[in-house]
Design a protein around this motif. Structure first.
Motif, PDB file in Angstrom:
ATOM      1  N   ARG A 100       4.253  72.261  48.206  1.00  0.00           N
ATOM      2  CA  ARG A 100       4.801  73.680  48.338  1.00  0.00           C
ATOM      3  C   ARG A 100       5.460  73.756  49.468  1.00  0.00           C
ATOM      4  O   ARG A 100       6.514  73.902  50.013  1.00  0.00           O
ATOM      5  CB  ARG A 100       4.263  74.575  47.787  1.00  0.00           C
ATOM      6  N   LYS A 101       4.451  73.904  50.007  1.00  0.00           N
ATOM      7  CA  LYS A 101       4.551  74.139  51.711  1.00  0.00           C
ATOM      8  C   LYS A 101       5.940  73.420  52.557  1.00  0.00           C
ATOM      9  O   LYS A 101       6.982  73.524  53.335  1.00  0.00           O
ATOM     10  CB  LYS A 101       3.366  74.000  52.542  1.00  0.00           C
ATOM     11  N   ALA A 102       5.186  71.891  52.010  1.00  0.00           N
ATOM     12  CA  ALA A 102       6.205  70.756  52.671  1.00  0.00           C
ATOM     13  C   ALA A 102       7.573  70.623  52.572  1.00  0.00           C
ATOM     14  O   ALA A 102       8.336  70.488  52.994  1.00  0.00           O
ATOM     15  CB  ALA A 102       5.266  69.695  52.156  1.00  0.00           C
ATOM     16  N   HIS A 103       7.371  71.023  51.299  1.00  0.00           N
ATOM     17  CA  HIS A 103       8.956  71.299  50.416  1.00  0.00           C
ATOM     18  C   HIS A 103       9.776  72.517  51.318  1.00  0.00           C
ATOM     19  O   HIS A 103      10.779  72.408  51.410  1.00  0.00           O
ATOM     20  CB  HIS A 103       8.710  71.324  48.491  1.00  0.00           C
ATOM     21  N   ALA A 104       8.911  73.692  51.552  1.00  0.00           N
ATOM     22  CA  ALA A 104       9.590  74.900  51.867  1.00  0.00           C
ATOM     23  C   ALA A 104      10.039  74.551  53.500  1.00  0.00           C
ATOM     24  O   ALA A 104      10.785  75.087  54.266  1.00  0.00           O
ATOM     25  CB  ALA A 104       8.953  76.270  52.229  1.00  0.00           C
ATOM     26  N   ALA A 105       8.852  73.363  54.453  1.00  0.00           N
ATOM     27  CA  ALA A 105       9.754  73.462  55.785  1.00  0.00           C
ATOM     28  C   ALA A 105      10.624  72.668  55.243  1.00  0.00           C
ATOM     29  O   ALA A 105      11.594  72.224  57.101  1.00  0.00           O
ATOM     30  CB  ALA A 105       7.799  73.172  56.526  1.00  0.00           C
ATOM     31  N   TRP A 107      12.459  70.469  53.136  1.00  0.00           N
ATOM     32  CA  TRP A 107      13.061  70.442  52.353  1.00  0.00           C
ATOM     33  C   TRP A 107      15.271  70.398  52.624  1.00  0.00           C
ATOM     34  O   TRP A 107      15.859  69.530  53.306  1.00  0.00           O
ATOM     35  CB  TRP A 107      13.599  70.849  51.124  1.00  0.00           C
ATOM     36  N   PRO A 108      14.991  71.619  53.684  1.00  0.00           N
ATOM     37  CA  PRO A 108      16.893  72.419  54.137  1.00  0.00           C
ATOM     38  C   PRO A 108      16.641  71.387  55.611  1.00  0.00           C
ATOM     39  O   PRO A 108      17.736  70.588  55.335  1.00  0.00           O
ATOM     40  CB  PRO A 108      15.651  73.576  54.552  1.00  0.00           C
ATOM     41  N   PRO A 109      16.227  71.040  56.340  1.00  0.00           N
ATOM     42  CA  PRO A 109      16.503  69.682  57.546  1.00  0.00           C
ATOM     43  C   PRO A 109      16.595  68.286  56.901  1.00  0.00           C
ATOM     44  O   PRO A 109      17.388  67.865  57.139  1.00  0.00           O
ATOM     45  CB  PRO A 109      14.733  69.817  58.266  1.00  0.00           C
ATOM     46  N   LEU A 110      15.868  68.435  55.428  1.00  0.00           N
ATOM     47  CA  LEU A 110      16.395  67.008  54.440  1.00  0.00           C
ATOM     48  C   LEU A 110      17.840  66.278  54.457  1.00  0.00           C
ATOM     49  O   LEU A 110      18.620  66.007  54.537  1.00  0.00           O
ATOM     50  CB  LEU A 110      15.026  66.194  53.959  1.00  0.00           C
ATOM     51  N   LEU A 111      18.171  67.939  53.341  1.00  0.00           N
ATOM     52  CA  LEU A 111      19.567  67.924  53.050  1.00  0.00           C
ATOM     53  C   LEU A 111      20.260  67.542  54.688  1.00  0.00           C
ATOM     54  O   LEU A 111      21.420  66.611  54.346  1.00  0.00           O
ATOM     55  CB  LEU A 111      19.789  69.218  52.672  1.00  0.00           C
ATOM     56  N   PHE A 112      20.055  68.598  55.557  1.00  0.00           N
ATOM     57  CA  PHE A 112      20.952  68.456  56.346  1.00  0.00           C
ATOM     58  C   PHE A 112      20.938  67.081  57.135  1.00  0.00           C
ATOM     59  O   PHE A 112      22.116  66.961  57.797  1.00  0.00           O
ATOM     60  CB  PHE A 112      20.737  69.481  57.477  1.00  0.00           C
ATOM     61  N   PHE A 113      19.768  66.707  57.610  1.00  0.00           N
ATOM     62  CA  PHE A 113      20.568  65.010  58.168  1.00  0.00           C
ATOM     63  C   PHE A 113      20.872  64.315  57.386  1.00  0.00           C
ATOM     64  O   PHE A 113      21.338  63.245  57.562  1.00  0.00           O
ATOM     65  CB  PHE A 113      19.163  65.085  58.530  1.00  0.00           C
TER      66      PHE A 113
ATOM     67  N   ARG C   6      18.962  86.765  45.943  1.00  0.00           N
ATOM     68  CA  ARG C   6      19.733  84.892  46.416  1.00  0.00           C
ATOM     69  C   ARG C   6      19.898  84.815  47.939  1.00  0.00           C
ATOM     70  O   ARG C   6      19.590  84.620  48.675  1.00  0.00           O
ATOM     71  CB  ARG C   6      21.774  85.311  45.811  1.00  0.00           C
ATOM     72  N   ILE C   7      19.697  86.008  48.834  1.00  0.00           N
ATOM     73  CA  ILE C   7      19.685  86.806  49.935  1.00  0.00           C
ATOM     74  C   ILE C   7      18.514  85.852  50.870  1.00  0.00           C
ATOM     75  O   ILE C   7      17.659  84.968  52.067  1.00  0.00           O
ATOM     76  CB  ILE C   7      19.909  87.478  50.816  1.00  0.00           C
ATOM     77  N   LEU C   8      17.084  86.654  49.879  1.00  0.00           N
ATOM     78  CA  LEU C   8      15.800  86.307  50.310  1.00  0.00           C
ATOM     79  C   LEU C   8      15.859  84.439  50.247  1.00  0.00           C
ATOM     80  O   LEU C   8      15.526  83.545  51.057  1.00  0.00           O
ATOM     81  CB  LEU C   8      14.771  86.616  48.900  1.00  0.00           C
ATOM     82  N   PHE C  13      15.465  78.980  53.072  1.00  0.00           N
ATOM     83  CA  PHE C  13      16.511  77.786  53.123  1.00  0.00           C
ATOM     84  C   PHE C  13      17.094  77.226  54.688  1.00  0.00           C
ATOM     85  O   PHE C  13      16.329  76.359  55.336  1.00  0.00           O
ATOM     86  CB  PHE C  13      17.417  77.655  52.801  1.00  0.00           C
ATOM     87  N   LEU C  14      17.324  78.519  55.336  1.00  0.00           N
ATOM     88  CA  LEU C  14      17.853  78.206  56.112  1.00  0.00           C
ATOM     89  C   LEU C  14      16.169  78.445  57.760  1.00  0.00           C
ATOM     90  O   LEU C  14      16.791  78.713  58.245  1.00  0.00           O
ATOM     91  CB  LEU C  14      18.787  79.726  57.075  1.00  0.00           C
ATOM     92  N   ALA C  15      15.799  79.231  57.629  1.00  0.00           N
ATOM     93  CA  ALA C  15      14.332  79.201  57.931  1.00  0.00           C
ATOM     94  C   ALA C  15      13.719  77.815  58.586  1.00  0.00           C
ATOM     95  O   ALA C  15      13.729  77.993  59.815  1.00  0.00           O
ATOM     96  CB  ALA C  15      13.437  80.225  57.719  1.00  0.00           C
ATOM     97  N   PRO C  16      13.769  77.281  58.594  1.00  0.00           N
ATOM     98  CA  PRO C  16      13.408  75.731  59.019  1.00  0.00           C
ATOM     99  C   PRO C  16      14.169  74.961  59.951  1.00  0.00           C
ATOM    100  O   PRO C  16      14.311  75.032  60.749  1.00  0.00           O
ATOM    101  CB  PRO C  16      12.917  75.127  57.466  1.00  0.00           C
ATOM    102  N   LEU C  17      15.469  75.741  59.523  1.00  0.00           N
ATOM    103  CA  LEU C  17      16.834  74.928  60.168  1.00  0.00           C
ATOM    104  C   LEU C  17      16.585  75.949  61.608  1.00  0.00           C
ATOM    105  O   LEU C  17      16.851  75.340  62.634  1.00  0.00           O
ATOM    106  CB  LEU C  17      18.051  75.027  59.867  1.00  0.00           C
ATOM    107  N   ALA C  18      16.624  77.267  61.319  1.00  0.00           N
ATOM    108  CA  ALA C  18      16.449  78.267  62.752  1.00  0.00           C
ATOM    109  C   ALA C  18      15.008  78.112  63.794  1.00  0.00           C
ATOM    110  O   ALA C  18      15.384  77.719  64.086  1.00  0.00           O
ATOM    111  CB  ALA C  18      16.295  79.785  61.990  1.00  0.00           C
TER     112      ALA C  18
END
Lengths: 268, 252, 259
Positions: A100-105, A107-113, C6-8, C13-18
């Motif tokens: 879960r932790k790896a996913h949270a950290a 997943w968003p950068p993976l989609l972005f890159f 939804r905001i949460l 989702f945005l936190a790692p990018l930030a």
């Protein structure tokens, strides 16, 4: 029965016996049409070569050894890229899919890159690595990596929770579950990812060879463009199509038949 | 083989949709002595699958304890074999490899674990299907594999979660008869979950009726063995017992 | 999920990018990176603002988007009717499938050399490349979609009195729609990459050109800004335009994707 129907039923029976025919015969009318249009001189010959011109140029380039050498370069680059993409992508996908932790950290950068398509990296890669192998390898690995990672994650998450539970209650440890349950369960998705990744990676390779290359099929085509030789461009396109067909029919499809389809995880 | 004891077991969920706590299992106590076959029967939502999941160790109880022999359960383990409603066979392993999975995890060598697997396959009447993949088998055959796989690991307790609910009626009766036969041969300790009253009565030494997370009543089933459907459907004893249990379930 | 949920989720989702955004200038300073190798975040922001102020960003973006829009719309307009026609008869669709697959494999980038010879550098060649990337994949998927509509459904429609046109409008097109949408999404994915490659090679305006010409002057801040714009535009097109349409057709009709 009229002759056209008779011919059609003959064709239907022949393709049933030799399935390879079904993949080849449809090209006959296309080539014939191409030949007729070329021979009729609708377009200038330099712009629109006929099939014999292409065959002659094929023989010529094979005889000179240029085509085999370029083809080998392209295929080797693709193979290295695919191998490296999988070597990084599958473990990363397993990690992101299971933790879960790896996913949270991650997943968003993976989609972005992933959204920054491979080819958009070319300009800055050229600054970093110059015109050469490192740039091309980076582009291909980058392209293969994302579909493999994203599909591995999907695959890991598609393994039913009952299978985890069954393995646990049969005494399996975590590492063994990874090997015996998660990896085979995710395999059909991993192969889909590899298929997509190779599809994109191979196009990226062609683009990279055109822009930075000194060899390879993409370079052959772009070099021919500089020289205004449409024949060699068309030849390059045909080679690319055939190459993909071979990779698909001889590498990917047999793996799919032996795994997911055999296990009933994917329907054809 | 060991006994199974459930003491004051409770499970409370937080239901995100309802926004409230739900008591799925409330203070359930239950003994399954060594070598006994106990069925838990009840309408859907009565908490029977939750109990089985806690005994299997898949979910943690909110309170209470579960003992296999004199060992407290803390998570899944090979001492409790599970047969799933969805079969849960490994699609990428042949029938033989599925049944040999438990011994393989114990570190049994390949020839020995294949011998064990073949022995249990023949017990389940599946010797001819050893090299096939699960998706090439009918539902009934898949569940025979599921039973053989659980037994081949020689568990102390066998847990069965509505194992025959997703096969057709004809096959179900055959599987039930086979299960009683296998049980008589091996005298396993079995906890069997079902919503099917005749099935519960047919198989068990004792039927536990569950309602809204509580034990409503326990009914002893002193029917003679071996049990066969064609004899039992005529039997007044069977009808009376099944009727008694049915009344309890409907009152639940 | 409510608004707060939804905001949460968005924030999660945005936190790692930030975090990446915060790390960026720190790493640049910590390792004293030469701006000709990789730019600082402030330089990228400045380059972005400047390109907005002098209008060059919108000129490049407009050119790229116009090419994609024209190529894609043309390709869909031609490919869908053709795909339906080819898919109606099982024999014809089986015959044509290898051809379409061959050409959809060639989609996009492989057409750049010949397109530039035929049309010269510029709008025509690039639009042609995009057209090709979308056309064959959409035609193939339409054919696949039509030919996988169960014969029973077609028979049912025929026995209810559906004529040729009603059959097309009420059965074949809607039945193939999930496949068509999937095809457009895949095709556009290839087209977008093809666009960047084609703009690098064959034009003097567009996002691909913008980042490639910046390379000549080692202006990494312009390159990185361009990459972000390219990625963000694709995410917007894919997530806000294509994915919702795909989800709506596939999920609402309970149809499973077959390609």
């Amino acid at each position: 029965m009229n002759p056209a129907l008779q011919a059609w039923s003959l064709y239907a029976r022949a393709t049933k016996r030799w399935p390879a025919l079904a993949a080849l015969v449809p090209f006959i009318p296309v080539v014939a049409l191409w030949w007729i249009v070329a021979a009729a001189g609708v377009f200038p010959r330099a712009f629109f070569p006929s099939p014999p011109d292409v065959v002659r140029s094929f023989a010529d380039l094979v005889y000179k050894g240029i085509l085999p050498e370029y083809l080998e370069d392209s295929v080797a680059r693709l193979a290295v890229g695919a191998a490296a993409g999988m070597a990084i992508g599958i473990p990363l996908g397993l990690l992101v899919g299971l933790s879960r932790k790896a996913h949270a950290a991650l997943w968003p950068p993976l989609l972005f890159f992933q959204a920054i398509g491979d080819i958009a990296w070319l300009p800055i890669l050229l600054i970093w690595f110059g015109f050469g192998l490192a740039t091309m390898t980076f582009v291909i690995v980058y392209t293969v990596l994302f579909p493999v990672v994203l599909n591995t994650v999907l695959g890991v998450r598609s393994v039913p929770v009952e299978l985890h539970r069954a393995a646990l209650s049969l005494g399996a440890s975590k590492p063994r579950i990874l090997w015996e349950v998660v990896l085979p369960g995710a395999l059909p998705n991993i192969i889909t990812g590899l298929r997509n990744g190779l599809g994109y990676g191979w196009r990226a390779l062609i683009a990279a060879e055109m822009i930075v290359g000194t060899s390879g099929v993409g370079f052959l085509m772009f070099d021919a463009r500089r020289a205004g030789s449409v024949v060699e461009i068309v030849l390059g396109m045909i080679v690319l199509g055939l190459l993909w067909y071979i990779v698909d029919a001889w590498v990917l499809a047999p793996i799919e038949r032996a795994t997911g389809q055999r296990w009933g995880l994917v329907t054809r | 083989m060991k006994s199974l004891a459930i003491r004051n077991l409770s499970k409370t969920y937080f239901d995100a949709y309802a926004g409230a706590h739900v008591d799925a299992v409330r203070d359930v106590s239950l003994e399954v002595p060594e070598g006994e076959f106990v069925s838990i029967v009840g309408p859907s939502g009565c908490g029977k699958t939750t109990i089985l999941n806690m005994v299997a160790g898949f979910i943690a109880p909110s309170s209470g304890e579960i003992l296999v022999g004199d060992h407290a359960v803390a998570g899944p383990g090979p001492d409790r074999g599970v047969v799933f409603q969805s079969f849960a066979l490994f699609p990428w392993k042949t029938v033989l490899e599925n049944v040999a999975f438990g011994p393989k995890m114990r570190g049994v060598g390949k020839p020995e674990r294949e011998r064990i697997a073949r022995e249990f396959l023949s017990l389940a009447g599946l010797s001819h299907a050893a090299e096939r993949y699960p998706n090439e088998l009918s539902g009934g055959m898949q569940q025979r594999v599921g039973v053989a796989r659980a037994l081949a690991n020689e568990p102390d307790v066998l847990l069965m979660d509505e194992p025959f609910a997703s096969v057709d009626a004809q096959t179900r009766m055959t599987l039930q008869e086979e299960l009683t036969r296998i049980w008589q041969e091996r005298r396993s300790t079995v906890l069997f979950i079902t919503h099917d009253v005749p099935e519960a009565v047919f198989l068990a030494n004792r039927v536990v009726v569950l309602s809204k997370g509580r034990v409503l009543e326990e009914v002893d089933i002193p029917l003679p063995r071996p049990r066969r459907w064609d004899a039992l459907v005529e039997s007044d004893d069977f009808k009376a017992l099944a009727n008694q249990v049915l009344q309890l379930v409907r009152s639940a | 999920m409510g608004w707060t949920g939804r905001i949460l989720a968005g924030a999660k989702f945005l936190a790692p990018l930030a975090v990446l955004l915060v790390l960026w200038p720190i790493l640049i300073r910590a390792f004293n990176v030469n701006p000709q190798i990789f730019p600082d975040i402030t330089a990228v922001a400045r380059a972005g603002l400047e390109s907005i102020r002098d209008g060059s960003l919108f000129a490049h973006m407009g050119a790229s988007l116009a090419r994609v829009a024209v190529g894609t719309v043309l390709a869909i307009l031609v490919a869908v009717p053709l795909g339906v026609l080819m898919g109606v008869s099982p024999g014809v669709s089986a015959f044509l499938t290898p051809l379409l697959r061959f050409f959809s494999v060639l989609a996009g980038i492989a057409w750049i050399p010949i397109a530039t010879l035929w049309f010269g550098y510029g709008f025509g060649a690039i639009t042609f490349v995009i057209f090709n990337a979308v056309f064959f994949i959409v035609a193939y998927n339409t054919l696949l979609g039509v030919s996988t509509i169960p014969m029973q459904v077609r028979n049912a429609a025929a026995s209810l009195g559906a004529g040729r046109w009603t059959m097309l409008a009420e059965v074949l097109l809607p039945g193939a729609l999930p496949n068509i949408v999937t095809g457009v999404r895949t095709g556009l994915g290839f087209a977008w990459r093809g666009l960047i490659a084609a703009e690098i090679i064959a034009t003097n305006i567009g996002l691909g050109y913008m980042i490639f010409v910046a390379r000549d002057f080692y202006r990494t801040e312009v390159i990185v800004f361009g990459m972000i714009v390219i990625g963000a535009l694709w995410l917007l097109i894919d997530r806000l335009l294509l994915a919702p349409v795909e989800r709506a057709t596939i999920e609402r009709w309970g149809m499973v994707r077959s390609a």
